[in-house]
Enzyme design. Structure first.
Site, PDB file in Angstrom:
ATOM      1  N   HIS A 219       0.805  -1.212   0.000  1.00 37.02           N
ATOM      2  CA  HIS A 219       0.000   0.000   0.000  1.00 37.02           C
ATOM      3  C   HIS A 219       0.840   1.265   0.000  1.00 37.02           C
ATOM      4  CE1 HIS A 219      -3.247  -2.721   0.497  1.00 37.02           C
ATOM      5  NE2 HIS A 219      -4.136  -1.766   0.594  1.00 37.02           N
ATOM      6  N   SER A 223      -0.742  -0.752  -5.996  1.00 41.29           N
ATOM      7  CA  SER A 223      -0.628  -1.947  -6.833  1.00 41.29           C
ATOM      8  C   SER A 223       0.027  -1.630  -8.167  1.00 41.29           C
ATOM      9  CB  SER A 223      -2.020  -2.532  -7.083  1.00 41.29           C
ATOM     10  OG  SER A 223      -2.614  -2.896  -5.868  1.00 41.29           O
ATOM     11  N   LYS A 247     -14.947  -7.963  -8.397  1.00 39.39           N
ATOM     12  CA  LYS A 247     -14.180  -8.833  -9.289  1.00 39.39           C
ATOM     13  C   LYS A 247     -13.597 -10.010  -8.506  1.00 39.39           C
ATOM     14  CE  LYS A 247     -10.895  -8.534 -13.044  1.00 39.39           C
ATOM     15  NZ  LYS A 247     -10.044  -7.660 -13.861  1.00 39.39           N
ATOM     16  N   ASP A 248     -13.116  -9.746  -7.293  1.00 37.53           N
ATOM     17  CA  ASP A 248     -12.557 -10.836  -6.481  1.00 37.53           C
ATOM     18  C   ASP A 248     -13.642 -11.805  -6.035  1.00 37.53           C
ATOM     19  OD1 ASP A 248      -9.875 -10.174  -6.624  1.00 37.53           O
ATOM     20  OD2 ASP A 248     -10.043  -8.698  -5.014  1.00 37.53           O
ATOM     21  N   GLU A 291       4.972 -33.890  -2.358  1.00 37.37           N
ATOM     22  CA  GLU A 291       3.756 -33.397  -2.982  1.00 37.37           C
ATOM     23  C   GLU A 291       4.120 -32.599  -4.234  1.00 37.37           C
ATOM     24  OE1 GLU A 291       1.106 -35.011  -1.856  1.00 37.37           O
ATOM     25  OE2 GLU A 291       0.030 -33.401  -0.834  1.00 37.37           O
TER      26      GLU A 291
END
Lengths: 430, 188, 287
Positions: A219, A223, A247-248, A291
Site C-alpha cells: 500500500h 498496486s 471482481k474478487d 507433494e
C-alpha cells in the site's frame, strides 16, 4: 494511504464512529481493502490471485483448527486418528479432504500470483519489499506444507520426513548432528511428529502476520498494473471497493468451483496412494516423491549426480535446491530493466515463456521416477532455470530495446477500447 | 465517492436504469451469505459426538457377587454407574417416605424393575454439578439418609437414591436397563 | 558487484548442470541400465466396471454384502480390517440385529481382560468393536505366514493406484509363470531366466515385483455360496470383494458425491450472480 485522492473514511453509523475514534480498525480496513484504497483501473484476472491466496489460507486455518480437534500427534495413533476423522467424525471426511486439497489449491494460486509478479515486473522498484515479503511467505508455506504432510504418519509422511531432514545431513561436519537435532532421534519418531505438529499449527499464523506486512508494503506504492506504468492521477484508479471486491468475489466463485470439483469428485487425485499405508520404518516405498508443489525443486535436487572436485553430489544438489529458491530474493537487482511489464519487453517475453515451460518440465521430472531419461531432462531444465535468473535476465536488461510505453494507464485503456479523447464523466468526482 | 451508489446496500429506493440493476448485487451478496451459513453448519456439527462415541457398547453387569447392603461402581458411557443390592431394611426405609413430600417425587417401585425391588441401578453422577457421590464403595460415607452423599456441595440421597437434602435438584438418574438373567443386567 | 557474484553463481550451477548432463548422457550411452523383469512384464490393472465409478456412481449394496461374505469366509483368516467397526456394516443394508449377530458369531474374538484375574482373555465382539485382528502382532503374523505379514485391508483400495481394479486383477491374476508372455510377445523366462519365482512365492504379473507370498485365495467356482443366487465365479467373487474393500476404504463416497453435486449447483448459481454483479458494477468503467 497511497494517493492524495484516496477517499477518507467517514463513518455514517454512530457505532462505527464510536469504534473508529477509539480504535481506528474500521479505518484501517477501509484504507486497505475498502473504498479508501485506489487501485489501477486496468488490472486483469491475474490480479485476482492475491486475494485468492488469502482465501486459501483462511480455508486452511479453519479446516486445520478443526482437524487438530480430532487428531493426536502420537506415532502410535496418528494414522488411526486421521481415519477416525474420515469415518466417525461428523462431516470429518469433508474437513480432512478440504484441508488436504486446500494445501494444493493454496500453492496453485500462490504460484499463479508469483508468476504474475514475474511477468509484470511487480518485484521491481518501488515494490522490492513486497516481493521479498512474498518470498518469506512462500518459504513459510513450504515449511508448513512439508510438516503438515508428515502428520498423517503414512508411508510418504515418514519417508518424506526422513529424506528431507536427510538433506541437512549433506552439510559437512555439522550435518548429521543437525539432522538428529531436527528429528529428536536418529529416525523420524514420536518426537519429530510432535514438534512438526506444534510448528505446523504455529506457522500459518506467522504467515498471516507476514501477509499483513506484505499488504502494508504494497500500500505504500500501490498496486502494479498490466502496463507497469505508474499511476498519474485519479482518472487512472478506481476504489478497491466495490470495483475489485466485486471482481474478487467472482474470482472466488470460480476458485471454489474448481476446488469443489477436486474435493468432492477426485479428493485423492493429487495425493499419493502410499500415504494410505501406515508408516513403516522397515520398508521404503518404491518411489518417494514429495507433494506436487515441490516437484520442480525436487528435480533440481536429483539432477546433481556427479561430484565437483571435493564437493559431493549430494551436497551440490542440496545447495542448488536452496539456491534455486533463494536466488528469487535477488531478482529485483538481477533484472534492472527500467520497464516493468513483460508486455513491452519483446525479448524478456520470449524467455519468460521458456521459463514457464522449463518449470513445468522440472515439475514433471520431479514427480517421475529417477531414471536416467528423466534425470537427463531435468539436468538441461535445471541448467536453464539457473541461467534464466542469474545470467539471461541481467543480459536482457542490458541489451533489450523495449517497446514504447503508454503515457498513462488511462491512455492504454482508451487505446484498447479504441476511443478518442476524454472518457465521459464516470471518473470519480472529488 | 460517486461510486458509492453502485454498492448493493445503497440506492435501493432509486428508480433509474442503473439502480434497478442493484438487485443483482443484493442477490449475489445474499447468495454468498447463504453459502457461508451452509459452510458453518458442518463446522459446528463436527464437534458433536462422533459415530464411535455414540456406538459405545451397552454395559453388561454381573450381579451375582453383590451381597445385600453392598454396592458396586462400574461405568456406562464413560460415566460411573452404581448398582446396589438393598437390604430389606433399606427397602423399608425407602418405602416409609411419602413420595409426594420429596423434591423429585418418585417411589422406589418407579425406580426399580418389577419384582426386583432390591436392585437399585443409578448413574453415579450427582444431579447438581456432576460430581461422583460417595456411598457405593466399601466404607464410604453414605450421608444422613443412608444412600449416597456428594462431597462437592453436600447433597444427600436416600436408600432409593432420591435427593433429600442439599442443592441437587433431581434424584440420581436411573438409566435404561433390563435383566438378561436373574443375576445379570444389560445397561443401555 | 552483487550482480557479478550472482552471475558467477549462475554460471557455476548452469555449468555444473550441463556438465552433469554430458556425463549422464555419456554414461547412458556407454553403460545403459539393463531393463528389469518388473519393467518389462508388470501389468497394469485390468479395466473393471464398478457401480461406484464416475461422478454419480454409488455402491451396490447387494454387491457389498456379497463382497463382505467373501472377506468373511476367505480373506479374514489372515487379513485384518482394523479401521472398520461391525457397526459400520449397517451401511451395507444389514439391520441392527443382523450386525449384532455377525459380530457375536465372528470367528476371531475380541481381546479382553478377565475381570477376576486380570489375565488377557477374549470375548465375543459387539457392534461397537472394530474387526478383531487375526494375529496378535506382526511377529505372530509373519511367523504364521511364511515370513510375510498380510497387510491390513481397510484402506487397500486407496493405497494402490486404481485400487479396486488392482485388487480384482491381483485376485484373478495368478497364473503359471511357464510361457507367460507380455503384450510384445516376449516370454518372461526366456528374457530373464533368473527371475524364476522362488519357492514359497506365487507368480502374479499384477503384483509390483511379479511374485507375492499370498497363495491364490480364490481358486474354485462356488467357493462361497451367495445367498442372493448370484453365481460365485472367481471373477464375480473378486469383483465383489474389490467393491467391498472400496467401501471399507471410502465409506463416505456416496455422501461425498451427493454433497458435491449440491455444492457445485449452488456455486454455479452464486458465481453466475457474482459475475453479473461484477459486470454491473464495472458497467460504466472502461478497463
Amino acid at each position: 494511504m497511497s494517493f492524495p485522492w484516496a477517499a477518507h473514511y467517514t463513518p455514517k453509523a454512530p457505532l462505527m464512529k464510536w469504534i473508529d475514534e477509539r480504535l481506528p480498525l474500521p479505518r484501517l480496513v477501509y484504507n486497505s481493502i475498502g473504498a479508501g484504497y485506489p487501485v489501477p483501473r486496468n488490472l486483469n484476472y491475474m490480479w485476482n490471485f492475491g486475494v485468492l491466496s488469502g482465501l486459501a489460507l483462511v480455508i486452511q486455518i479453519v479446516s486445520g483448527i478443526i482437524m487438530a480437534m480430532h487428531y493426536a500427534a502420537n506415532d502410535l495413533v496418528a494414522f488411526g486418528t486421521v481415519e477416525h476423522v474420515m469415518r466417525d467424525v461428523n462431516s470429518g471426511w469433508l474437513i480432512r479432504y478440504a484441508h488436504a486439497n486446500g494445501a494444493s489449491f493454496f500453492f496453485i494460486v500462490v504460484y499463479l500470483h508469483i508468476f504474475r509478479g514475474l511477468f509484470y515486473g511487480s518485484y521491481k522498484a518501488p515494490r522490492e519489499m513486497v516481493w521479498l515479503l512474498g518470498l518469506v511467505i512462500y518459504l513459510l508455506m513450504m515449511a508448513t506444507a512439508f510438516m503438515g504432510y508428515v502428520l498423517p504418519w503414512g508411508q510418504m509422511s515418514y519417508w518424506g520426513a526422513k529424506v528431507i531432514t536427510g538433506l541437512f545431513g549433506a552439510i559437512p561436519v555439522v550435518g548429521e548432528p543437525i539432522q538428529t537435532w531436527l528429528l529428536g532421534g536418529f529416525a523420524p519418531g514420536n518426537a519429530a511428529l510432535n514438534r512438526f505438529f506444534s510448528l505446523h499449527y504455529l506457522l500459518p499464523f506467522v504467515i498471516a502476520g507476514v501477509i499483513i506486512l506484505h499488504i502494508w508494503a504494497l500500500h505504500i506504492p500501490g498496486s502494479n498494473n498490466p502496463t507497469g506504468v505508474d499511476v498519474k492521477g485519479p482518472q487512472d484508479t478506481v476504489p478497491f471497493h466495490p470495483y475489485y471486491t466485486a471482481k474478487d468475489g467472482f474470482g472466488a466463485g470460480v476458485f471454489l468451483i474448481l476446488f469443489s470439483i477436486l474435493l468432492f469428485f477426485a479428493p485423492n487425485f493429487l495425493g499419493h496412494p502410499d500415504n494410505y499405508i501406515e508408516a513403516n520404518p522397515l520398508s521404503t516405498p518404491a518411489h518417494i516423491v514429495p507433494e506436487w508443489y515441490f516437484w520442480p525443486f525436487y528435480a533440481i535436487l536429483r539432477a546433481f549426480t556427479f561430484d565437483f572436485f571435493f564437493v559431493p553430489a549430494k551436497l551440490l544438489g542440496v545447495l542448488a535446491m536452496f539456491a534455486a529458491i533463494l536466488l528469487l530474493f535477488f531478482l529485483p537487482w538481477l533484472d534492472n530493466s527500467p520497464v516493468r511489464s513483460g508486455k513491452f519487453r519483446p525479448v524478456f517475453k520470449q524467455f519468460f515463456i521458456v521459463l514457464c515451460i522449463d518449470v513445468l518440465i522440472l515439475g514433471w521430472c520431479g514427480g517421475a521416477p529417477a531414471t536416467a531419461g528423466y534425470v537427463m531432462i531435468s539436468q538441461i531444465a535445471a541448467a536453464y532455470y539457473f541461467a534464466h535468473f542469474l545470467i539471461i535476465l541481467p543480459l536482457i536488461a542490458m541489451f533489450e530495446k523495449p517497446l514504447p510505453l503508454p503515457n498513462s494507464i488511462t491512455e492504454a485503456v482508451l487505446a484498447k477500447h479504441n476511443l478518442q479523447g476524454e472518457e465521459p464523466a464516470a471518473v470519480p468526482a472529488e | 465517492m460517486a461510486t458509492a451508489e453502485h454498492t448493493g446496500t445503497e440506492g435501493l429506493s432509486g428508480g433509474d436504469g442503473v439502480r434497478r440493476r442493484d438487485f443483482i448485487n443484493i442477490a449475489a451478496v445474499s447468495f454468498a451469505g447463504v453459502g457461508a451459513v451452509a459452510v458453518v453448519l458442518p463446522l459446528v456439527n463436527q464437534m458433536n459426538p462422533s459415530a464411535d462415541v455414540l456406538a459405545l457398547a451397552s454395559s453388561e453387569v454381573d450381579l451375582s457377587a453383590i451381597q445385600p447392603g453392598q454396592a458396586i461402581k462400574t461405568t456406562f458411557r464413560s460415566q460411573p454407574l452404581f448398582v446396589r443390592h438393598l437390604t430389606p431394611k433399606e427397602i423399608a426405609e425407602a418405602d416409609a417416605v411419602d413420595a409426594s413430600t420429596l423434591r423429585d417425587p418418585q417411589t422406589l417401585e418407579e425406580r426399580t424393575v418389577d419384582g426386583k425391588k432390591q436392585w437399585l441401578v443409578t448413574m453415579g453422577v450427582c444431579t447438581h454439578l456432576g460430581c461422583v457421590p460417595l456411598g457405593a464403595g466399601e466404607g464410604e460415607v453414605r450421608g444422613e439418609y443412608g444412600g449416597y452423599f456428594c462431597p462437592c456441595h453436600g447433597s444427600s440421597y436416600d436408600t432409593a437414591a432420591r435427593i433429600r437434602k442439599g442443592p441437587a435438584p433431581l434424584n440420581l438418574e436411573v438409566p435404561e436397563y433390563k435383566f438378561t438373567s436373574d443375576t445379570a443386567i444389560l445397561v443401555g | 558487484m552483487l550482480r557479478a557474484i550472482l552471475i558467477a553463481i549462475g554460471v557455476f550451477f548452469s555449468g555444473m548442470m550441463l556438465y552433469s548432463f554430458g556425463a549422464s548422457t555419456y554414461a547412458y550411452l556407454t553403460d545403459p541400465a539393463a531393463p528389469t523383469a518388473e519393467e518389462e512384464f508388470h501389468l497394469h490393472p485390468k479395466e473393471v466396471h464398478f457401480s461406484f465409478n464416475g461422478s454419480l456412481g454409488h455402491y451396490d449394496r447387494q454387491q457389498l454384502q456379497r463382497g463382505f461374505q467373501v472377506f468373511k469366509e476367505v480373506c479374514s483368516a489372515c487379513h485384518s480390517l482394523k479401521f472398520v467397526a461391525f457397526r459400520d456394516l449397517e451401511q451395507l443394508g444389514y439391520s441392527e440385529a443382523e450386525v449384532k449377530a455377525i459380530a457375536k458369531q465372528w470367528t476371531i474374538k475380541a481381546p479382553d481382560v478377565d475381570p477376576k484375574t486380570g489375565e488377557p482373555s477374549t470375548r465375543d465382539p459387539v457392534p461397537a468393536d472394530h474387526f478383531p485382528k487375526p494375529f496378535a502382532n506382526n511377529v505372530a503374523a509373519a511367523a504364521a505366514n511364511n515370513n510375510a505379514i498380510p497387510p491390513d485391508l481397510s484402506l487397500m483400495a486407496k493405497a494402490r493406484h486404481d485400487g479396486p481394479a488392482y485388487i480384482h486383477s491381483l485376485l484373478t491374476g495368478f497364473q503359471s509363470q511357464e510361457g507367460f508372455k507380455n503384450a510384445k510377445g516376449k516370454e518372461l523366462l526366456k528374457e530373464f531366466p533368473d527371475s524364476k519365482t522362488p519357492e514359497g512365492l506365487h507368480f502374479n504379473p499384477y503384483f509390483a515385483n511379479l511374485n507375492l507370498a499370498m497363495a491364490p485365495p480364490l481358486t474354485a467356482e462356488g467357493q462361497v455360496s451367495y445367498g442372493d443366487g448370484t453365481k460365485a465365479t472367481v471373477d464375480q467373487m473378486a469383483t465383489d470383494v474389490s467393491a467391498f474393500l472400496m467401501w471399507t476404504a471410502e465409506p463416505k463416497l456416496e455422501s461425498r458425491k451427493s454433497t458435491g453435486m449440491a455444492v457445485l449447483f449452488f456455486l454455479l448459481i452464486a458465481t453466475g450472480l457474482a459475475y453479473l454483479s461484477y459486470r454491473n458494477i464495472w458497467a460504466d468503467k472502461k478497463h
